[in-house]
Design a protein around this motif. Structure first.
Motif, PDB file in Angstrom:
ATOM      1  N   GLY A 146      53.994  43.665  46.568  1.00 33.93           N
ATOM      2  CA  GLY A 146      53.566  44.207  45.288  1.00 33.93           C
ATOM      3  C   GLY A 146      52.165  44.788  45.391  1.00 33.93           C
ATOM      4  O   GLY A 146      51.296  44.225  46.053  1.00 33.93           O
ATOM      5  N   LEU A 147      51.933  45.920  44.723  1.00 27.04           N
ATOM      6  CA  LEU A 147      50.656  46.620  44.786  1.00 27.04           C
ATOM      7  C   LEU A 147      49.830  46.322  43.539  1.00 27.04           C
ATOM      8  O   LEU A 147      50.303  46.496  42.414  1.00 27.04           O
ATOM      9  CB  LEU A 147      50.889  48.126  44.901  1.00 27.04           C
ATOM     10  N   THR A 148      48.587  45.877  43.739  1.00 28.44           N
ATOM     11  CA  THR A 148      47.671  45.586  42.640  1.00 28.44           C
ATOM     12  C   THR A 148      46.427  46.439  42.791  1.00 28.44           C
ATOM     13  O   THR A 148      45.761  46.395  43.830  1.00 28.44           O
ATOM     14  CB  THR A 148      47.277  44.101  42.619  1.00 28.44           C
ATOM     15  N   THR A 149      46.105  47.225  41.756  1.00 29.42           N
ATOM     16  CA  THR A 149      44.930  48.095  41.793  1.00 29.42           C
ATOM     17  C   THR A 149      43.886  47.720  40.750  1.00 29.42           C
ATOM     18  O   THR A 149      42.751  48.193  40.835  1.00 29.42           O
ATOM     19  CB  THR A 149      45.329  49.559  41.569  1.00 29.42           C
ATOM     20  N   LEU A 150      44.266  46.918  39.766  1.00 29.70           N
ATOM     21  CA  LEU A 150      43.403  46.552  38.641  1.00 29.70           C
ATOM     22  C   LEU A 150      43.047  47.764  37.776  1.00 29.70           C
ATOM     23  O   LEU A 150      42.150  47.692  36.931  1.00 29.70           O
ATOM     24  CB  LEU A 150      42.114  45.863  39.105  1.00 29.70           C
ATOM     25  N   GLU A 151      43.760  48.883  37.955  1.00 28.69           N
ATOM     26  CA  GLU A 151      43.428  50.090  37.191  1.00 28.69           C
ATOM     27  C   GLU A 151      43.622  49.868  35.694  1.00 28.69           C
ATOM     28  O   GLU A 151      42.936  50.501  34.870  1.00 28.69           O
ATOM     29  CB  GLU A 151      44.271  51.273  37.667  1.00 28.69           C
ATOM     30  N   GLU A 152      44.521  48.960  35.323  1.00 28.41           N
ATOM     31  CA  GLU A 152      44.747  48.695  33.901  1.00 28.41           C
ATOM     32  C   GLU A 152      43.541  48.042  33.237  1.00 28.41           C
ATOM     33  O   GLU A 152      43.450  48.012  32.008  1.00 28.41           O
ATOM     34  CB  GLU A 152      45.972  47.787  33.726  1.00 28.41           C
ATOM     35  N   LEU A 153      42.634  47.505  34.046  1.00 24.49           N
ATOM     36  CA  LEU A 153      41.471  46.800  33.498  1.00 24.49           C
ATOM     37  C   LEU A 153      40.203  47.646  33.513  1.00 24.49           C
ATOM     38  O   LEU A 153      39.133  47.147  33.170  1.00 24.49           O
ATOM     39  CB  LEU A 153      41.231  45.503  34.283  1.00 24.49           C
ATOM     40  N   ARG A 154      40.320  48.905  33.913  1.00 24.73           N
ATOM     41  CA  ARG A 154      39.133  49.741  33.936  1.00 24.73           C
ATOM     42  C   ARG A 154      38.570  49.891  32.523  1.00 24.73           C
ATOM     43  O   ARG A 154      39.294  50.168  31.575  1.00 24.73           O
ATOM     44  CB  ARG A 154      39.459  51.112  34.516  1.00 24.73           C
ATOM     45  N   GLY A 155      37.280  49.683  32.421  1.00 27.98           N
ATOM     46  CA  GLY A 155      36.638  49.719  31.113  1.00 27.98           C
ATOM     47  C   GLY A 155      36.644  48.383  30.412  1.00 27.98           C
ATOM     48  O   GLY A 155      35.976  48.205  29.391  1.00 27.98           O
ATOM     49  N   ARG A 156      37.406  47.426  30.957  1.00 25.38           N
ATOM     50  CA  ARG A 156      37.471  46.088  30.356  1.00 25.38           C
ATOM     51  C   ARG A 156      36.765  45.039  31.213  1.00 25.38           C
ATOM     52  O   ARG A 156      36.680  43.885  30.826  1.00 25.38           O
ATOM     53  CB  ARG A 156      38.945  45.683  30.162  1.00 25.38           C
ATOM     54  N   ILE A 157      36.281  45.448  32.387  1.00 29.51           N
ATOM     55  CA  ILE A 157      35.597  44.527  33.279  1.00 29.51           C
ATOM     56  C   ILE A 157      34.109  44.871  33.299  1.00 29.51           C
ATOM     57  O   ILE A 157      33.727  46.023  33.523  1.00 29.51           O
ATOM     58  CB  ILE A 157      36.165  44.610  34.718  1.00 29.51           C
ATOM     59  N   ASP A 158      33.288  43.881  33.057  1.00 29.68           N
ATOM     60  CA  ASP A 158      31.846  44.053  33.128  1.00 29.68           C
ATOM     61  C   ASP A 158      31.489  44.573  34.522  1.00 29.68           C
ATOM     62  O   ASP A 158      31.884  43.979  35.528  1.00 29.68           O
ATOM     63  CB  ASP A 158      31.157  42.712  32.874  1.00 29.68           C
ATOM     64  N   PRO A 159      30.764  45.684  34.626  1.00 27.94           N
ATOM     65  CA  PRO A 159      30.434  46.239  35.951  1.00 27.94           C
ATOM     66  C   PRO A 159      29.623  45.297  36.827  1.00 27.94           C
ATOM     67  O   PRO A 159      29.524  45.510  38.039  1.00 27.94           O
ATOM     68  CB  PRO A 159      29.646  47.511  35.615  1.00 27.94           C
ATOM     69  N   ARG A 160      29.032  44.251  36.230  1.00 29.93           N
ATOM     70  CA  ARG A 160      28.307  43.283  37.052  1.00 29.93           C
ATOM     71  C   ARG A 160      29.252  42.406  37.864  1.00 29.93           C
ATOM     72  O   ARG A 160      28.835  41.782  38.839  1.00 29.93           O
ATOM     73  CB  ARG A 160      27.429  42.399  36.161  1.00 29.93           C
ATOM     74  N   ILE A 161      30.538  42.348  37.463  1.00 29.78           N
ATOM     75  CA  ILE A 161      31.521  41.560  38.200  1.00 29.78           C
ATOM     76  C   ILE A 161      31.921  42.319  39.467  1.00 29.78           C
ATOM     77  O   ILE A 161      32.316  43.483  39.408  1.00 29.78           O
ATOM     78  CB  ILE A 161      32.762  41.275  37.337  1.00 29.78           C
ATOM     79  N   ALA A 162      31.811  41.677  40.606  1.00 30.31           N
ATOM     80  CA  ALA A 162      32.187  42.314  41.877  1.00 30.31           C
ATOM     81  C   ALA A 162      33.700  42.263  42.056  1.00 30.31           C
ATOM     82  O   ALA A 162      34.336  41.242  41.762  1.00 30.31           O
ATOM     83  CB  ALA A 162      31.495  41.613  43.037  1.00 30.31           C
ATOM     84  N   LEU A 163      34.284  43.352  42.540  1.00 28.69           N
ATOM     85  CA  LEU A 163      35.720  43.434  42.818  1.00 28.69           C
ATOM     86  C   LEU A 163      35.930  43.491  44.317  1.00 28.69           C
ATOM     87  O   LEU A 163      35.345  44.335  45.009  1.00 28.69           O
ATOM     88  CB  LEU A 163      36.331  44.672  42.161  1.00 28.69           C
ATOM     89  N   CYS A 164      36.776  42.594  44.818  1.00 35.07           N
ATOM     90  CA  CYS A 164      37.051  42.499  46.251  1.00 35.07           C
ATOM     91  C   CYS A 164      38.541  42.704  46.484  1.00 35.07           C
ATOM     92  O   CYS A 164      39.370  42.021  45.864  1.00 35.07           O
ATOM     93  CB  CYS A 164      36.608  41.134  46.773  1.00 35.07           C
ATOM     94  N   PHE A 165      38.899  43.621  47.371  1.00 33.11           N
ATOM     95  CA  PHE A 165      40.294  43.926  47.667  1.00 33.11           C
ATOM     96  C   PHE A 165      40.602  43.594  49.125  1.00 33.11           C
ATOM     97  O   PHE A 165      39.894  44.033  50.031  1.00 33.11           O
ATOM     98  CB  PHE A 165      40.599  45.402  47.412  1.00 33.11           C
ATOM     99  N   ASP A 166      41.669  42.825  49.322  1.00 27.35           N
ATOM    100  CA  ASP A 166      42.194  42.580  50.658  1.00 27.35           C
ATOM    101  C   ASP A 166      43.194  43.687  50.959  1.00 27.35           C
ATOM    102  O   ASP A 166      44.319  43.683  50.452  1.00 27.35           O
ATOM    103  CB  ASP A 166      42.859  41.201  50.721  1.00 27.35           C
ATOM    104  N   CYS A 167      42.789  44.648  51.766  1.00 26.04           N
ATOM    105  CA  CYS A 167      43.621  45.809  52.095  1.00 26.04           C
ATOM    106  C   CYS A 167      44.276  45.669  53.466  1.00 26.04           C
ATOM    107  O   CYS A 167      44.610  46.676  54.105  1.00 26.04           O
ATOM    108  CB  CYS A 167      42.782  47.085  52.030  1.00 26.04           C
ATOM    109  N   SER A 168      44.475  44.430  53.904  1.00 17.92           N
ATOM    110  CA  SER A 168      45.065  44.206  55.227  1.00 17.92           C
ATOM    111  C   SER A 168      46.436  44.854  55.362  1.00 17.92           C
ATOM    112  O   SER A 168      46.786  45.366  56.430  1.00 17.92           O
ATOM    113  CB  SER A 168      45.184  42.696  55.500  1.00 17.92           C
ATOM    114  N   GLN A 169      47.233  44.818  54.289  1.00 16.04           N
ATOM    115  CA  GLN A 169      48.592  45.362  54.368  1.00 16.04           C
ATOM    116  C   GLN A 169      48.669  46.811  53.910  1.00 16.04           C
ATOM    117  O   GLN A 169      49.575  47.535  54.327  1.00 16.04           O
ATOM    118  CB  GLN A 169      49.544  44.510  53.524  1.00 16.04           C
ATOM    119  N   SER A 170      47.752  47.235  53.070  1.00 15.40           N
ATOM    120  CA  SER A 170      47.808  48.617  52.576  1.00 15.40           C
ATOM    121  C   SER A 170      47.155  49.596  53.541  1.00 15.40           C
ATOM    122  O   SER A 170      47.598  50.746  53.667  1.00 15.40           O
ATOM    123  CB  SER A 170      47.147  48.715  51.203  1.00 15.40           C
ATOM    124  N   GLY A 171      46.115  49.152  54.253  1.00 18.58           N
ATOM    125  CA  GLY A 171      45.450  50.042  55.197  1.00 18.58           C
ATOM    126  C   GLY A 171      46.410  50.512  56.285  1.00 18.58           C
ATOM    127  O   GLY A 171      47.040  49.709  56.952  1.00 18.58           O
TER     128      GLY A 171
END
Length: 442
Positions: A212-237
């Motif tokens: 399953g693919l997760t981008t968090l795009e649905e949360l854009r504008g709803r996440i405080d920019p101070r919160i760091a986002l970390c993506f494990d791209c081991s399988q997508s890369g």
């Protein structure tokens, strides 16, 4: 990823088991019978030319093209040197080549070169985030949102960080979020768990068991920019285009050996806005770290996080792998894997009692990135994998590095994972083989 029609069947991270295949069947179209996996493409991978088996474990590691194998051998047999450790031509030319690979990787993911850190792998990259960023930036009471059903490499570093900080009197809480029937992060559950103390949200971009693919795009504008986002791209890369800016990633990790490269090499993307928050965690040669006023002072990025001698043949192999991926085209690979995924689902749906884990089998549209997991009644996944192996089909079985004993730990399953060199004919034979085994054990 597509819009979910099965949101009511959200798959709780506290639950166990698999989701029974009840979604409408997805039939494989004509494209599934074609694709690029002809003799010319397969001929790029020497191990496949020598093997009679069908390799269906590319999520564990990919086969290596001849260009990658040659890059490793060339380093060892011709002008072996240590990059950046001398002014003679062998060392300086190698240092320049390493930086060219860095620039190529930066272009591959839509980053700048100083945002690309070479690591010992994706696991090392995630630990670098925990130690270089988390150890010095998290405060008492802060929270990290994560999925206990992700790969252990995206769970254990945060648990280790929590223990380290507890030793300094700081309490950090790990807040789990759910995974839905599509094998994606449950976005509304993630949103509901964000609080004023949330400092990091970490996700698997492409889930290693569910696909399953997760981008968090649905949360854009709803996440405080101070919160760091970390993506494990081991399988997508190396399997689909990944643009870190589009993801809004502050950190992202990549595993070279899962994208045609050699083991022991990875990449950590660090967004420039986080550079001032990063503290050297591996001080030593090449890190640009100095002792100033009894405190470690970090050098310029990305070398601040690259203490010690690089895995030079591994980085050169990554450069060769990127060239192959660019020549073939990530859109071509993505389309090929989607067609194979749909073909595999269509074949396995005919097997009585077979249950699909969360993932593309439950999607309301034709999707998939080459990863499908399932169980067959009457036989354990380990036994099924052994029988399949004896018949020439090489698959992964077990809990797939999901932490055991934690909430949401997976039951054993069989995982099939494809790549450019997998053919539609191999998928058809595999599905028929599973059906035959299922008949014999029921």
């Amino acid at each position: 990823m597509c819009v979910s029609l099965v949101a009511s069947s959200a798959y709780s991270s506290e639950g166990g088991g698999t989701v029974r295949s009840s979604a409408p069947a997805n039939t494989a179209g004509p494209a599934a019978a074609r694709g690029p996996a002809g003799s010319a493409v397969r001929g790029m991978f020497p191990a496949l030319a020598e093997a009679a088996e069908v390799y269906l474990d590319s999520a564990s590691t990919t086969q290596k093209p001849a260009a990658v194998i040659e890059a490793v051998g060339r380093y060892h047999r011709s002008r072996t040197a240590n990059a950046g450790r001398g002014t003679y031509a062998w060392a300086t030319s190698l240092a320049a080549e390493i930086e060219r690979v860095r620039e190529r990787m930066a272009g591959f993911i839509g980053a700048d070169a100083d945002e690309v850190v070479f690591t010992g792998g994706a696991t090392a990259g995630l630990n670098a985030v925990a130690l270089a960023w988390g150890l010095t930036n998290l405060r008492d009471g802060d929270e990290i949102l994560y999925s206990p059903r992700d790969h252990a490499s995206n769970v254990y570093p945060w648990q280790h960080l929590r223990r380290l900080l507890a030793g300094f009197g700081r309490t950090v809480t790990l807040v789990p979020y759910r995974v839905n029937a599509l094998g994606e992060a449950d976005i509304e559950d993630v949103a509901a768990r964000i609080s004023g103390r949330t400092r990091l949200i970490t996700v698997a971009h492409l889930h290693h068991v569910f696909g399953g693919l997760t981008t968090l795009e649905e949360l854009r504008g709803r996440i405080d920019p101070r919160i760091a986002l970390c993506f494990d791209c081991s399988q997508s890369g190396g399997h689909l285009p990944v643009r870190v800016a589009e993801l809004g990633a502050d950190f992202a990790v990549f595993s070279a050996h899962k994208m045609f490269g050699a083991p022991g090499t990875g990449v950590l993307y660090c967004r420039r806005r986080r550079h001032d928050e990063l503290t050297p965690f591996l001080p030593g040669g090449n890190s640009g770290v100095s002792l100033v006023d009894s405190e470690l002072s970090g050098g310029a990025m990305p070398h601040r996080l690259e203490g010690g001698t690089h895995n030079l043949p591994g980085i050169l192999a990554l450069g060769a792998a990127l060239e192959v991926l660019e020549q073939v085209g990530l859109d071509t690979i993505r389309t090929h894997n989607r067609a194979l995924t749909q073909r595999l689902l269509a074949g396995l749906r005919a097997v009585p009692g077979l249950e699909f884990a969360p993932g593309p089998a439950h999607a309301p549209c034709e999707t998939g990135y080459g990863i499908v997991s399932f169980t067959v009644p009457g036989i354990s996944s380990g036994d099924l994998g052994f029988v399949l192996g004896e018949l020439g089909f090489l698959v992964r079985t077990g809990a797939h590095c999901v932490p055991t004993g934690a909430a949401g730990a997976e039951q054993d399953s069989v995982r099939v994972s494809t790549h450019l060199y997998t053919s539609a004919e191999e998928i058809d034979r595999f599905a028929q083989c599973v059906a035959t085994i299922a008949e014999e054990v029921t």
